[in-house]
Design an enzyme around this catalytic site. Structure first.
Site, PDB file in Angstrom:
ATOM      1  N   GLU A  20       0.833  -1.200   0.000  1.00  0.00           N
ATOM      2  CA  GLU A  20       0.000   0.000   0.000  1.00  0.00           C
ATOM      3  C   GLU A  20       0.858   1.235   0.000  1.00  0.00           C
ATOM      4  O   GLU A  20       1.938   1.252   0.581  1.00  0.00           O
ATOM      5  CB  GLU A  20      -0.849   0.049   1.285  1.00  0.00           C
ATOM      6  CG  GLU A  20      -2.250  -0.420   1.075  1.00  0.00           C
ATOM      7  CD  GLU A  20      -3.058  -0.470   2.358  1.00  0.00           C
ATOM      8  OE1 GLU A  20      -2.697   0.205   3.346  1.00  0.00           O
ATOM      9  OE2 GLU A  20      -4.057  -1.202   2.356  1.00  0.00           O
ATOM     10  N   HIS A  56       0.968   1.052  15.900  1.00  0.00           N
ATOM     11  CA  HIS A  56      -0.254   0.642  15.196  1.00  0.00           C
ATOM     12  C   HIS A  56      -1.326   0.100  16.120  1.00  0.00           C
ATOM     13  O   HIS A  56      -2.264  -0.562  15.676  1.00  0.00           O
ATOM     14  CB  HIS A  56       0.057  -0.393  14.110  1.00  0.00           C
ATOM     15  CG  HIS A  56       1.068   0.076  13.112  1.00  0.00           C
ATOM     16  ND1 HIS A  56       0.912   1.234  12.382  1.00  0.00           N
ATOM     17  CD2 HIS A  56       2.265  -0.428  12.746  1.00  0.00           C
ATOM     18  CE1 HIS A  56       1.971   1.410  11.610  1.00  0.00           C
ATOM     19  NE2 HIS A  56       2.819   0.418  11.820  1.00  0.00           N
ATOM     20  N   ARG A  86     -17.134  -7.193  13.963  1.00  0.00           N
ATOM     21  CA  ARG A  86     -17.432  -7.464  15.372  1.00  0.00           C
ATOM     22  C   ARG A  86     -17.660  -6.134  16.082  1.00  0.00           C
ATOM     23  O   ARG A  86     -17.513  -5.075  15.488  1.00  0.00           O
ATOM     24  CB  ARG A  86     -16.233  -8.161  16.015  1.00  0.00           C
ATOM     25  CG  ARG A  86     -14.958  -7.330  15.841  1.00  0.00           C
ATOM     26  CD  ARG A  86     -13.773  -7.878  16.588  1.00  0.00           C
ATOM     27  NE  ARG A  86     -12.522  -7.391  16.051  1.00  0.00           N
ATOM     28  CZ  ARG A  86     -11.916  -6.270  16.399  1.00  0.00           C
ATOM     29  NH1 ARG A  86     -12.479  -5.467  17.278  1.00  0.00           N
ATOM     30  NH2 ARG A  86     -10.772  -5.925  15.858  1.00  0.00           N
TER      31      ARG A  86
HETATM   32  P1  ADP Z   1      -9.749  -2.705  17.945  1.00  0.00           P
HETATM   33  O1  ADP Z   1      -9.722  -1.794  16.787  1.00  0.00           O
HETATM   34  O2  ADP Z   1     -11.122  -3.092  18.365  1.00  0.00           O
HETATM   35  O3  ADP Z   1      -8.861  -2.312  19.044  1.00  0.00           O
HETATM   36  P2  ADP Z   1      -7.768  -4.642  17.407  1.00  0.00           P
HETATM   37  O4  ADP Z   1      -7.377  -4.933  15.998  1.00  0.00           O
HETATM   38  O5  ADP Z   1      -6.817  -3.862  18.229  1.00  0.00           O
HETATM   39  O6  ADP Z   1      -9.171  -4.006  17.341  1.00  0.00           O
HETATM   40  O7  ADP Z   1      -8.090  -6.007  18.124  1.00  0.00           O
HETATM   41  C1  ADP Z   1      -8.957  -6.158  19.247  1.00  0.00           C
HETATM   42  C2  ADP Z   1      -8.557  -7.385  19.984  1.00  0.00           C
HETATM   43  O8  ADP Z   1      -8.426  -8.484  19.140  1.00  0.00           O
HETATM   44  C3  ADP Z   1      -7.222  -7.210  20.669  1.00  0.00           C
HETATM   45  O9  ADP Z   1      -7.247  -7.932  21.881  1.00  0.00           O
HETATM   46  C4  ADP Z   1      -6.259  -7.826  19.675  1.00  0.00           C
HETATM   47  O10 ADP Z   1      -5.113  -8.276  20.349  1.00  0.00           O
HETATM   48  C5  ADP Z   1      -7.102  -8.956  19.132  1.00  0.00           C
HETATM   49  N1  ADP Z   1      -6.787  -9.289  17.738  1.00  0.00           N
HETATM   50  C6  ADP Z   1      -7.153  -8.617  16.637  1.00  0.00           C
HETATM   51  N2  ADP Z   1      -6.739  -9.242  15.525  1.00  0.00           N
HETATM   52  C7  ADP Z   1      -6.076 -10.342  15.926  1.00  0.00           C
HETATM   53  C8  ADP Z   1      -5.418 -11.410  15.247  1.00  0.00           C
HETATM   54  N3  ADP Z   1      -5.354 -11.494  13.931  1.00  0.00           N
HETATM   55  N4  ADP Z   1      -4.849 -12.379  15.984  1.00  0.00           N
HETATM   56  C9  ADP Z   1      -4.914 -12.329  17.330  1.00  0.00           C
HETATM   57  N5  ADP Z   1      -5.532 -11.362  18.019  1.00  0.00           N
HETATM   58  C10 ADP Z   1      -6.113 -10.371  17.342  1.00  0.00           C
HETATM   59  P1  ADP Z   2      -4.796  -4.252  11.615  1.00  0.00           P
HETATM   60  O1  ADP Z   2      -5.566  -5.369  11.004  1.00  0.00           O
HETATM   61  O2  ADP Z   2      -3.548  -4.698  12.264  1.00  0.00           O
HETATM   62  O3  ADP Z   2      -5.680  -3.384  12.457  1.00  0.00           O
HETATM   63  P2  ADP Z   2      -4.862  -2.109   9.635  1.00  0.00           P
HETATM   64  O4  ADP Z   2      -4.826  -2.338   8.176  1.00  0.00           O
HETATM   65  O5  ADP Z   2      -6.165  -1.721  10.225  1.00  0.00           O
HETATM   66  O6  ADP Z   2      -4.303  -3.399  10.365  1.00  0.00           O
HETATM   67  O7  ADP Z   2      -3.771  -1.011  10.008  1.00  0.00           O
HETATM   68  C1  ADP Z   2      -3.412  -0.754  11.348  1.00  0.00           C
HETATM   69  C2  ADP Z   2      -2.836   0.642  11.469  1.00  0.00           C
HETATM   70  O8  ADP Z   2      -1.695   0.830  10.602  1.00  0.00           O
HETATM   71  C3  ADP Z   2      -3.768   1.764  11.081  1.00  0.00           C
HETATM   72  O9  ADP Z   2      -4.617   2.123  12.146  1.00  0.00           O
HETATM   73  C4  ADP Z   2      -2.798   2.870  10.715  1.00  0.00           C
HETATM   74  O10 ADP Z   2      -2.269   3.456  11.887  1.00  0.00           O
HETATM   75  C5  ADP Z   2      -1.666   2.135  10.042  1.00  0.00           C
HETATM   76  N1  ADP Z   2      -1.842   2.062   8.577  1.00  0.00           N
HETATM   77  C6  ADP Z   2      -2.463   1.092   7.908  1.00  0.00           C
HETATM   78  N2  ADP Z   2      -2.443   1.316   6.587  1.00  0.00           N
HETATM   79  C7  ADP Z   2      -1.777   2.473   6.400  1.00  0.00           C
HETATM   80  C8  ADP Z   2      -1.386   3.238   5.237  1.00  0.00           C
HETATM   81  N3  ADP Z   2      -1.676   2.834   3.990  1.00  0.00           N
HETATM   82  N4  ADP Z   2      -0.687   4.375   5.433  1.00  0.00           N
HETATM   83  C9  ADP Z   2      -0.366   4.784   6.677  1.00  0.00           C
HETATM   84  N5  ADP Z   2      -0.677   4.105   7.789  1.00  0.00           N
HETATM   85  C10 ADP Z   2      -1.379   2.963   7.666  1.00  0.00           C
END
Ligand code: ADP
Ligand code: ADP
Ligand code: MG
Length: 621
Positions: A200, A235, A297
């Site tokens: 990306e 992140h 969720r």
């Molecule tokens: P939110 O945006 O609700 O904070 P997160 O992506 O931080 O979502 O995830 C919420 C919860 O789910 C956290 O406890 C995180 O550690 C867990 N979690 C999210 N994605 C995964 C994953 N792929 N594997 C394990 N735990 C995950």
């Molecule tokens: P996850 O599944 O771990 O939550 P995300 O795709 O939601 O992964 O990305 C997690 C974080 O990484 C975002 O909240 C943002 O801070 C950063 N991020 C993701 N994509 C981008 C991007 N294209 N450019 C800049 N920051 C990004």
């Protein structure tokens, strides 16, 4: 409406779901591991079922055990919370196949949004702007490097199966690409069992803005406006708010309409979140906000949406799962004021945010009502509970509401400052400093703010002189002070132990009629134990009594002597661990171990008599 509900989760989210279920007259069933037998969610549920040992792979992640628990207790429905099995399509299907109501979207919606590349393709097809980048099947390193060059550096490599901020690499320039790709793929393979990545464009000054959506089983989908979760550390979200600073009405309408299109494209049912990344270098604009992923969720930060809309999202989840239509239409939903949430963690910012495990001997939250208006604490622990090494060390979500952003921000800061946790360390003062950061205060926040300025926020807080002095007066006997007050201004300094560290404190008051042996000093959301420093306690019994007492509460790590042993002056007797430091207690003089009240592993209270040494001469006499 369903009459009974099993909550397949733990901690604050399990408690959160139980609260609403109970208010709707639904019988609640908790599940718990060995480590959670005394947990708050177990206490709050009407019933609880043990599902195995502490490790999540043997308990909370075992779908069969959870379904068996639901059947055994006659639970009509299962709510998965967040994390754990909440986005596991196979589990959702197995729940439905067992004739149990799944409080969540259709498994097909979870699958469609499960992989980031497939989700982005689907969204692009539905007319939702997606983050520019490459998402092809061909994963050969050469091709990916070419594509990265075409996108233009900096780029982000993302595991398509990633989550929780893991499996991402920022690459600033071409020469770093190959190494970053290899390491990202390794992490993706080991964490998610899938090493496919997408590339990306790295958005400059990125802001994380997400939209809460809700669908029912009758084809309706609404949005409940946006949240801004740009204050992140590695992140991971740290502070979230709703609405987003600087969002104008037209941009909001375009963004929320795109989110509803996204949800409709996967026939979405229940609570979901569409995450977008926005270019925060200038004013927010619809053509500078792109789809990132969907979380199928309830989200950790859902309370800020509840606070500005007045909607109980868990109630909506339960109604929708029961087949009812959405309680409100889009026109009925409005934004009232501003809400902000901080994630209070049992962790030590000064030690690289290492989780701080242990018993919550003191647990106080800033007033959640009255003084703070619509303040709210969502927690899964209580005073005396354990922060376990097995799970996420979140203590609470602290949520404040205000008429405007500044009011919400200030109230949240006060709620955090008025909290106190001990002896477990928390990120409270880190959060307070983040809230006070001039850019955050001005609403100018991007995801890199903590990376740039986080070091100053991580400095360990120290209690102020005033607070220390007042606490010290309670430890000093009245008589000790009197002599110093006869003529000149009363002034003297004395030594104390502050969480095990020797500190000098100037005393100006009168001392105390009944001096305490220790006082918990609370300030800035933290707490410290202040106790009198004793020469005998720290270095053995200088008074000649031979009594070795515990200088602070702690755990005996090792005992080097046995009762009856002959010891020489300075010989190691035992090691005590307190406040994460080891303290060695030694023999004050040559003699014999006359009493031994300590064994390895034992917890001891401050001032407990651990060892008594009898002087060699005494013994002979
Ligand atoms: P939110 O945006 O609700 O904070 P997160 O992506 O931080 O979502 O995830 C919420 C919860 O789910 C956290 O406890 C995180 O550690 C867990 N979690 C999210 N994605 C995964 C994953 N792929 N594997 C394990 N735990 C995950
Ligand atoms: P996850 O599944 O771990 O939550 P995300 O795709 O939601 O992964 O990305 C997690 C974080 O990484 C975002 O909240 C943002 O801070 C950063 N991020 C993701 N994509 C981008 C991007 N294209 N450019 C800049 N920051 C990004
Ligand atoms: Mg995300």
């Amino acid at each position: 409406m369903i009459k009974s509900l099993l909550i397949a989760n733990r901690g604050e989210i399990a408690c959160r779901v139980i609260r609403t279920a109970r208010s709707l007259g639904i019988r609640t069933i908790a599940v718990y591991s060995d480590a959670d037998a005394e947990a708050l969610h177990v206490r709050e549920a009407d019933e609880a079922v043990h599902i195995g040992p502490a490790p999540t792979r043997e308990s909370y992640l075992v779908g069969e055990k959870i379904i068996a628990a639901a059947k055994a207790t006659g639970a009509e429905a299962i709510h998965p919370g967040y994390g754990f099995l909440s986005e596991n399509a196979e589990f959702a299907q197995a729940v439905m196949d067992a004739g149990i109501v799944w409080v969540g979207p259709n498994p097909s919606s979870i699958t469609a949004m499960g992989l980031k590349d497939a989700a982005k393709k689907l969204m692009a097809g539905a007319g939702v702007p997606v983050t520019p980048g490459f998402m092809g099947e061909d994963q050969s390193p050469g091709l990916l490097a070419d594509e990265a060059g075409k996108i233009g550096y900096p780029v982000l490599i993302k595991a398509v199966a990633g989550g929780g901020g893991k499996g991402m690499r920022l690459v600033e320039s071409e020469e770093d690409f190959a190494d970053a790709l290899a390491s990202c793929k390794r992490e993706a393979a080991s964490s998610f069992g899938n090493d496919h990545v997408l590339i990306e464009k790295y958005i400059a000054s990125p802001r994380h803005i997400e939209v809460q959506v809700f669908g029912d089983k009758h084809g309706h989908v609404v949005h409940l406006f946006e949240r801004d979760c740009s204050l992140q550390r590695r992140h991971q979200k740290v502070i979230e708010e709703a609405p987003a600073p600087g969002m104008d009405v037209a941009t909001r309408e375009a963004l929320c309409a795109a989110a509803v299109r996204a949800a409709k494209a996967v026939d979405y049912v229940g609570a979901g979140t569409i995450e977008f990344i926005a270019d925060g270098s200038g004013k927010l604009a619809a053509d500078k906000i792109w789809f990132m992923e969907m979380n199928t969720r309830l989200q950790v930060e859902h309370p800020v949406t509840e606070e500005i809309t007045g909607v109980d999202l868990v109630e909506w989840q339960l109604r929708v799962a029961s087949g009812e239509p959405l309680p409100l239409s889009q026109e009925d939903l409005t934004i009232d004021g501003w809400a902000m949430e901080a994630r209070l963690y049992a962790e030590d910012p000064a030690k690289g945010f290492l989780p701080s495990i242990g018993t919550l001997e003191l647990l106080q939250f800033g007033e959640a009502e009255g003084a703070y208006g619509r303040g709210r604490i969502d927690t899964g622990v209580y005073e005396g509970a354990e922060v376990s090494p097995h799970y996420d060390p979140m203590i609470a979500k602290v949520i404040a509401w205000g008429e405007d952003r500044d009011e919400a921000r200030e109230r949240l800061g006060e709620m955090l400052q008025d909290s106190a946790v001990w002896p477990v360390k928390t990120n409270a003062s880190f959060l307070v400093k983040a809230l006070e950061h001039p850019d955050f205060a001005a609403g100018k926040v991007d995801t890199g703010l903590i990376g740039r300025d986080g070091e100053a926020m991580s400095e360990p807080p120290v209690p102020s002189d005033d607070v220390l002095q007042a606490a010290a007066e309670a430890l000093v006997p009245l008589t000790d002070m009197a002599g110093f007050r006869l003529n000149a201004a009363p002034r003297r300094a004395a030594w104390f132990l502050l969480d095990g560290e020797k500190v000098e404190i100037a005393l100006t008051g009168e001392g105390s009629e009944e001096p305490a042996t220790g006082v918990l000093v609370t300030e800035q959301g933290q707490a410290w134990l202040l106790s009198p420093w004793r020469h005998d306690a720290a270095h053995g019994a200088a008074d000649g009594s031979g009594a070795i007492i515990a200088p602070m509460p702690g755990k005996v790590i090792s005992v080097e002597v046995e009762k009856g042993d002959t010891v020489t002056k300075g010989q190691k007797l035992l090691t005590l661990e307190a406040m994460k430091m080891e303290h060695t207690l030694t023999a004050p003089f040559d003699g014999t171990v006359a009493e031994l009240n300590a064994s390895a592993g034992a917890q001891v209270q401050v001032d407990a008599l651990l060892v008594k040494i009898e002087e060699a001469a005494e013994q002979e006499a």
